[in-house]
Design a protein around this motif. Structure first.
Motif, PDB file in Angstrom:
ATOM      1  N   ILE A  57      -3.146 -19.614  20.259  1.00 44.63           N
ATOM      2  CA  ILE A  57      -3.445 -20.549  21.347  1.00 44.63           C
ATOM      3  C   ILE A  57      -2.143 -21.104  21.923  1.00 44.63           C
ATOM      4  O   ILE A  57      -1.964 -21.141  23.142  1.00 44.63           O
ATOM      5  N   CYS A  58      -1.228 -21.509  21.060  1.00 47.38           N
ATOM      6  CA  CYS A  58       0.069 -22.014  21.524  1.00 47.38           C
ATOM      7  C   CYS A  58       0.806 -20.952  22.332  1.00 47.38           C
ATOM      8  O   CYS A  58       1.401 -21.252  23.367  1.00 47.38           O
ATOM      9  N   TYR A  59       0.771 -19.715  21.849  1.00 42.61           N
ATOM     10  CA  TYR A  59       1.445 -18.620  22.542  1.00 42.61           C
ATOM     11  C   TYR A  59       0.926 -18.494  23.981  1.00 42.61           C
ATOM     12  O   TYR A  59       1.704 -18.359  24.918  1.00 42.61           O
ATOM     13  N   HIS A  60      -0.377 -18.557  24.153  1.00 45.88           N
ATOM     14  CA  HIS A  60      -0.945 -18.408  25.493  1.00 45.88           C
ATOM     15  C   HIS A  60      -0.714 -19.642  26.360  1.00 45.88           C
ATOM     16  O   HIS A  60      -0.566 -19.519  27.575  1.00 45.88           O
ATOM     17  N   LEU A  61      -0.651 -20.806  25.737  1.00 46.14           N
ATOM     18  CA  LEU A  61      -0.418 -22.033  26.513  1.00 46.14           C
ATOM     19  C   LEU A  61       1.049 -22.250  26.851  1.00 46.14           C
ATOM     20  O   LEU A  61       1.368 -23.090  27.674  1.00 46.14           O
ATOM     21  N   LYS A  62       1.945 -21.498  26.221  1.00 45.18           N
ATOM     22  CA  LYS A  62       3.373 -21.695  26.512  1.00 45.18           C
ATOM     23  C   LYS A  62       3.706 -21.319  27.950  1.00 45.18           C
ATOM     24  O   LYS A  62       4.723 -21.745  28.483  1.00 45.18           O
ATOM     25  N   LEU A 119      -4.260 -23.658  30.952  1.00 47.33           N
ATOM     26  CA  LEU A 119      -5.333 -22.670  31.005  1.00 47.33           C
ATOM     27  C   LEU A 119      -6.672 -23.366  30.825  1.00 47.33           C
ATOM     28  O   LEU A 119      -6.764 -24.373  30.115  1.00 47.33           O
ATOM     29  N   ARG A 120      -7.680 -22.806  31.450  1.00 51.51           N
ATOM     30  CA  ARG A 120      -9.039 -23.289  31.251  1.00 51.51           C
ATOM     31  C   ARG A 120      -9.613 -22.621  30.007  1.00 51.51           C
ATOM     32  O   ARG A 120      -9.071 -21.651  29.494  1.00 51.51           O
ATOM     33  N   PHE A 121     -10.729 -23.162  29.531  1.00 50.80           N
ATOM     34  CA  PHE A 121     -11.333 -22.681  28.283  1.00 50.80           C
ATOM     35  C   PHE A 121     -11.558 -21.176  28.308  1.00 50.80           C
ATOM     36  O   PHE A 121     -11.144 -20.457  27.393  1.00 50.80           O
ATOM     37  N   TYR A 122     -12.211 -20.678  29.341  1.00 51.44           N
ATOM     38  CA  TYR A 122     -12.540 -19.248  29.363  1.00 51.44           C
ATOM     39  C   TYR A 122     -11.320 -18.368  29.617  1.00 51.44           C
ATOM     40  O   TYR A 122     -11.294 -17.208  29.207  1.00 51.44           O
ATOM     41  N   GLU A 123     -10.292 -18.904  30.239  1.00 54.69           N
ATOM     42  CA  GLU A 123      -9.039 -18.156  30.362  1.00 54.69           C
ATOM     43  C   GLU A 123      -8.424 -17.951  28.975  1.00 54.69           C
ATOM     44  O   GLU A 123      -7.939 -16.864  28.646  1.00 54.69           O
ATOM     45  N   LEU A 124      -8.458 -19.015  28.175  1.00 55.86           N
ATOM     46  CA  LEU A 124      -7.977 -18.908  26.795  1.00 55.86           C
ATOM     47  C   LEU A 124      -8.849 -17.945  25.997  1.00 55.86           C
ATOM     48  O   LEU A 124      -8.344 -17.058  25.306  1.00 55.86           O
ATOM     49  N   LYS A 125     -10.151 -18.122  26.088  1.00 53.31           N
ATOM     50  CA  LYS A 125     -11.105 -17.279  25.359  1.00 53.31           C
ATOM     51  C   LYS A 125     -10.876 -15.808  25.686  1.00 53.31           C
ATOM     52  O   LYS A 125     -10.834 -14.953  24.792  1.00 53.31           O
ATOM     53  N   ASN A 126     -10.708 -15.503  26.955  1.00 56.32           N
ATOM     54  CA  ASN A 126     -10.534 -14.112  27.377  1.00 56.32           C
ATOM     55  C   ASN A 126      -9.173 -13.538  26.992  1.00 56.32           C
ATOM     56  O   ASN A 126      -9.007 -12.327  26.914  1.00 56.32           O
ATOM     57  N   SER A 127      -8.194 -14.390  26.756  1.00 55.56           N
ATOM     58  CA  SER A 127      -6.855 -13.896  26.419  1.00 55.56           C
ATOM     59  C   SER A 127      -6.648 -13.732  24.909  1.00 55.56           C
ATOM     60  O   SER A 127      -5.663 -13.140  24.487  1.00 55.56           O
ATOM     61  N   ILE A 128      -7.577 -14.238  24.111  1.00 53.10           N
ATOM     62  CA  ILE A 128      -7.448 -14.146  22.648  1.00 53.10           C
ATOM     63  C   ILE A 128      -8.572 -13.250  22.124  1.00 53.10           C
ATOM     64  O   ILE A 128      -9.726 -13.669  22.062  1.00 53.10           O
ATOM     65  N   PRO A 129      -8.249 -12.032  21.743  1.00 50.23           N
ATOM     66  CA  PRO A 129      -9.283 -11.101  21.280  1.00 50.23           C
ATOM     67  C   PRO A 129     -10.008 -11.621  20.042  1.00 50.23           C
ATOM     68  O   PRO A 129      -9.395 -12.183  19.142  1.00 50.23           O
ATOM     69  N   ASN A 130     -11.315 -11.450  20.052  1.00 48.16           N
ATOM     70  CA  ASN A 130     -12.182 -11.696  18.889  1.00 48.16           C
ATOM     71  C   ASN A 130     -12.372 -13.150  18.490  1.00 48.16           C
ATOM     72  O   ASN A 130     -12.976 -13.414  17.461  1.00 48.16           O
ATOM     73  N   ILE A 131     -11.886 -14.113  19.259  1.00 41.82           N
ATOM     74  CA  ILE A 131     -12.159 -15.511  18.906  1.00 41.82           C
ATOM     75  C   ILE A 131     -13.515 -15.897  19.494  1.00 41.82           C
ATOM     76  O   ILE A 131     -13.816 -15.572  20.649  1.00 41.82           O
ATOM     77  N   SER A 132     -14.321 -16.554  18.707  1.00 45.00           N
ATOM     78  CA  SER A 132     -15.625 -16.998  19.197  1.00 45.00           C
ATOM     79  C   SER A 132     -15.457 -18.306  19.969  1.00 45.00           C
ATOM     80  O   SER A 132     -14.459 -19.019  19.807  1.00 45.00           O
ATOM     81  N   GLU A 133     -16.446 -18.618  20.794  1.00 47.28           N
ATOM     82  CA  GLU A 133     -16.405 -19.885  21.537  1.00 47.28           C
ATOM     83  C   GLU A 133     -16.367 -21.065  20.575  1.00 47.28           C
ATOM     84  O   GLU A 133     -15.622 -22.017  20.788  1.00 47.28           O
ATOM     85  N   ARG A 134     -17.162 -20.989  19.529  1.00 46.86           N
ATOM     86  CA  ARG A 134     -17.205 -22.079  18.552  1.00 46.86           C
ATOM     87  C   ARG A 134     -15.844 -22.271  17.885  1.00 46.86           C
ATOM     88  O   ARG A 134     -15.360 -23.395  17.753  1.00 46.86           O
ATOM     89  N   MET A 135     -15.212 -21.177  17.462  1.00 44.21           N
ATOM     90  CA  MET A 135     -13.914 -21.282  16.791  1.00 44.21           C
ATOM     91  C   MET A 135     -12.859 -21.815  17.748  1.00 44.21           C
ATOM     92  O   MET A 135     -12.047 -22.665  17.369  1.00 44.21           O
TER      93      MET A 135
END
Length: 124
Positions: free
Chosen positions: A37-42, A46-62
């Protein structure tokens, strides 16, 4: 899985964190998702779904749980905009941004270690 507050493991963790800032820092950012998450926010907000879509295999809950934890630890800032539809953005806090050079160094070290390990495991 959470650790019982009264467990020996939890007491050991607290003791190590109190006497060693490096262990405190590693415990704060350890785990499968926080560094990602830090890597993508550096690179910026980002919005929630931008983060979700950029991190493979992470669930919405996690992702939700990790973002809450990171917000509680002041690693990120959550901004909610009263728009329709509601807009929520996440960004590294000032102390979170101080992780960027460390992330960059970890990336370099990780590449070096992977290459060294690969080269040591090749048949002669």
């Amino acid at each position: 899985m959470s650790i019982k507050e009264s467990s020996t493991n939890n007491e050991n963790k607290k003791t190590l964190e109190q006497c060693c800032s490096e262990i405190y820092a590693v415990n704060l950012i350890s785990g499968r998702w926080i560094l990602s998450i830090c890597y993508h926010l550096k690179h910026g907000k980002l919005r929630f779904y931008e983060l979700k879509n950029s991190i493979p295999n992470i669930s919405e809950r996690m992702l939700t749980l990790q973002l809450k934890k990171m917000e509680q630890e002041n690693l990120i800032i959550k901004s909610v905009y009263a728009e329709v539809p509601l807009r929520v953005e996440y960004e590294l806090s000032e102390i979170g941004k101080r992780l960027i050079p460390i992330l960059n160094q970890l990336e370099i070290w990780g590449k070096e270690h992977k290459n060294a390990k690969k080269n040591n495991n090749e048949p002669s």
